[in-house]
Write a protein that holds these residues in place. Structure first.
Motif, mmCIF file in Angstrom:
data_model
loop_
_atom_site.group_PDB
_atom_site.id
_atom_site.type_symbol
_atom_site.label_atom_id
_atom_site.label_comp_id
_atom_site.label_asym_id
_atom_site.label_seq_id
_atom_site.Cartn_x
_atom_site.Cartn_y
_atom_site.Cartn_z
ATOM 1 N N THR A 51 30.478 70.489 13.807
ATOM 2 C CA THR A 51 29.368 71.342 13.407
ATOM 3 C C THR A 51 29.219 72.525 14.358
ATOM 4 N N LYS A 95 31.330 64.666 14.557
ATOM 5 C CA LYS A 95 30.486 65.487 13.693
ATOM 6 C C LYS A 95 29.855 66.632 14.478
ATOM 7 N N LEU A 100 31.997 58.792 15.624
ATOM 8 C CA LEU A 100 31.734 59.591 14.437
ATOM 9 C C LEU A 100 30.721 60.686 14.731
ATOM 10 N N LEU A 101 29.638 60.296 15.392
ATOM 11 C CA LEU A 101 28.590 61.272 15.699
ATOM 12 C C LEU A 101 29.127 62.405 16.565
ATOM 13 N N LEU A 124 22.350 66.633 16.839
ATOM 14 C CA LEU A 124 23.756 66.967 16.931
ATOM 15 C C LEU A 124 23.999 68.424 17.310
#
Lengths: 135, 514
Positions: A20, A16, A12-13, A114
């Protein structure tokens, strides 16, 4: 892009982060090394998948772990040209892989920040794609 | 003493004036010979009267000739033995032979001052015109007796030592390869004190060595016997009941009169128990390090998740959440981050030992450059001034020394007095056995009651909001310094500044770790 990662949180990270950073166009995810090689060799269920232009590889996974997977990819004439980015949780991972003399394209620490991660992956992608296009 | 040959054969050359009689010249020669003799000489008649004495006799006994001629010979003998001497004399005269007197007896003479001293006496009878005379030679053997006593005592000491020590002794003759093993040596290997099966030869030692140690030990012994250096080895030897135990073999080369290595003598010590403890300890340490590493590593993963997803929450839902919610998130993230740093620090601490490399000679000035490079940003930000004296070459681990200086100088900068740019000075002094470094700052200082506490793991004197940090820096510094065989301490005046000192031994020190 192929992400080889067993931890759902990390999947998931990473997704993301790539979203992004606007790096993501198409990200495939497999959960372990065995699946990864099947995907790359377009075996069985993966018969129609596209060939990834970059592999993000987690080092510690069940069944075939990151190191073994990397070794196998690099030993395969057909696959060894695909750049592999190894994801590690600490600098120790570098030592281990380095000592195996494996040819990871580079190492990235798993993301906490992130945006940073996205930038790194983007830079890498551009760099390696350039290499592929202009040998 | 010169024998008198045919006196008529001696030619005499006249010098001036009257022609001296040949007899007179010969007689003079004999006189001189007598007095030049190195031992005391006296001539005694059959009644025991002294007829003549030579100069040496005079000086040994402290009398002048006049005082002795005509006196009974017993005058020269301690009172207690005079009666016995009379007996001995009459016995001798019944069968006078040229021989040493009183072999096996301790003979003593008495000088004019009444001092008794040990003597060796020779008896030489001769007959002149039917009467028996005895020429007696006397030698003062005080010195010889003293040396003999010293030797005896020394041998006695050695014999006691050999019996008393728990170590076995050995004496290897390099030429023949015969080896004398002390009874204790055999005992240590499980044999009876004088077991004939244990041959006194170098091959016996070789035969009892563990196969893995055999070559290196034999090579080492031979090399040391040639170079003359002391040898000190650890090896496994087979005992009589076929077990292998660890022994320490030490030896020193003995040279012959020409300085060539002739023998090697040494000791054999059972170090098995110590060695096994050592191995167990090393194993235990290794497991502990592994555990610390794995624990730290695996602890970081979940923390990373907490931190990353809290950040995601902030990032994606920041505008939707109320002020309080955001604050909670902030605290959660900070907590997770701090925990991560703590775990990293703990890992760093345990790695001082597990990833330490063997100590080598390094240039501290180079280490300093690296440390200062790493601190460049903070130095610029705080406008810190750092001066460094000439730094020596030391025996250390380069990477760890960088860490050490980074921590100390980093602290010196971090704990500055508000509004006062940090001024830091690093220097080094040499004592006989150590290099003593100091890092002096003009910061906030530390109160004496905390001098010990600050070296503890995670011990801090300030809150997180005042000064950042986990409190492991100094603990790591101490561990590093102790690994080098030194120690670390400080002096400080609250409000003025602190000076941290650490010393490293100049020469290699046998620390438990190496």
């Amino acid at each position: 892009m192929l992400l080889v990662e067993d931890d759902p949180g990390d999947v998931l990270l990473t997704q993301k982060a790539l979203r992004t950073g606007k790096v993501l166009n198409s990200l495939s995810v497999v959960r372990d090394g065995v699946e990864a090689l099947a995907f790359l060799r377009r075996e069985g269920a993966y018969a129609d998948v596209p060939r990834p232009d970059l592999i993000l590889l987690d080092l510690n996974m069940p069944r075939k772990d990151g190191r073994e997977t990397l070794a196998e990819i690099k030993a395969d004439d057909d696959l060894k040209s695909i750049p592999v980015v190894v994801l590690t949780t600490s600098d120790a991972g570098q030592d281990i892989v380095a000592s195996y003399g494996l040819q990871a394209s580079c190492f990235v620490t798993k993301p906490v920040d992130l945006e940073q991660f996205a930038n790194v992956v983007r830079t890498l992608k551009e760099f390696w794609l350039c290499l592929v296009k202009y040998p | 003493m010169a024998e008198t040959e045919n006196m008529s054969d001696i030619e005499v050359t006249p010098v001036t004036g009257s022609v001296p009689h040949a007899n007179v010249v010969v007689s003079r020669i004999m006189q001189h010979a007598l007095h030049a003799a190195p031992c005391g000489i006296l001539v005694v008649d059959q009644l025991g009267r002294i007829l003549l004495v030579n100069s040496q006799l005079e000086s040994v006994f402290g009398y002048l000739a006049d005082e002795l001629v005509g006196q009974p010979v017993e005058k020269l003998i301690p009172e207690a033995f005079r009666e016995k001497h009379l007996e001995l004399r009459s016995t001798y005269l019944r069968e006078p032979l040229t021989r040493q007197m009183g072999i096996g007896l301790d003979l003593h003479g008495a000088d004019k001052a009444g001092r008794h001293f040990p003597v060796e006496v020779g008896l030489n009878p001769f007959v002149v015109e039917g009467a028996t005379y005895v020429m007696v030679t006397v030698v003062d053997i005080s010195e010889r007796v003293a040396m003999q006593e010293e030797l005896r005592r020394s041998e006695e000491r050695l014999a006691f030592a050999i019996r008393g020590t728990a170590d076995g002794l050995w004496d290897w003759h390099l030429g023949t390869n015969d080896v004398w093993f002390s009874p204790r040596s055999l005992q240590l290997l499980g044999y009876e004190e004088s077991d004939p099966a244990f041959a006194p030869h170098f091959n016996t030692l070789v035969d009892h060595l563990h196969a893995d140690d055999r070559q290196s030990v034999v090579q080492s012994l031979r090399r040391h016997s040639r170079t003359g250096e002391m040898c000190d080895l650890e090896c496994r030897l087979r005992t009589r009941d076929s077990r292998f135990l660890w022994f320490r073999l030490r030896g020193a080369t003995v040279r012959d009169a020409e300085g060539r290595p002739d023998r090697m003598c040494g000791a054999l010590q059972n170090i098995d128990r110590t060695k096994r403890y050592q191995e167990a300890l090393e194993q235990s340490n290794f497991e502990l390090e592994q555990f610390a590493y794995v624990a730290s590593h695996d602890l970081q993963e979940p923390l990373r998740k907490v931190s990353a997803f809290c950040r995601l929450l902030e990032h994606e839902f920041g505008d939707v959440l109320t002020g309080d919610a955001l604050t909670y998130l902030r605290f959660a993230v900070d907590g997770a981050d701090r925990m991560q740093r703590l775990v990293k620090d703990l890992l760093s601490f345990s790695r001082v030992k597990s990833q330490g490399v063997p100590l080598t000679r390094i240039a501290t000035s180079e280490v300093m450059k690296t440390a200062l490079d790493d601190l460049q940003i903070v130095i610029a930000e705080t406008q810190a001034t750092i001066t460094v004296d000439e730094l020596p070459e030391v025996l250390a681990d380069s990477k760890q020394m960088v860490q050490l200086f980074q921590n100390l100088i980093g602290n010196a900068i971090k704990y500055q007095r508000p509004g006062t740019p940090p001024v830091i000075h690093v220097d080094c002094r040499q004592t006989e056995t150590t290099w003593t470094f100091s890092v002096a700052d003009n910061g906030i200082g530390i109160e004496p009651q905390y001098f010990e506490k600050i070296f503890g793991i995670f011990k801090r004197l300030h809150g997180q909001d005042e000064y950042s940090g986990s409190g492991i820096g100094l603990a790591i510094c101490r561990r590093i310094v102790e690994r080098f065989g030194g120690r670390i301490w400080l002096e400080s005046t609250p409000g003025h500044g602190s000076t941290f000192y650490f010393c490293i031994p100049v020469h290699e020190v046998d620390t438990d770790e190496e």
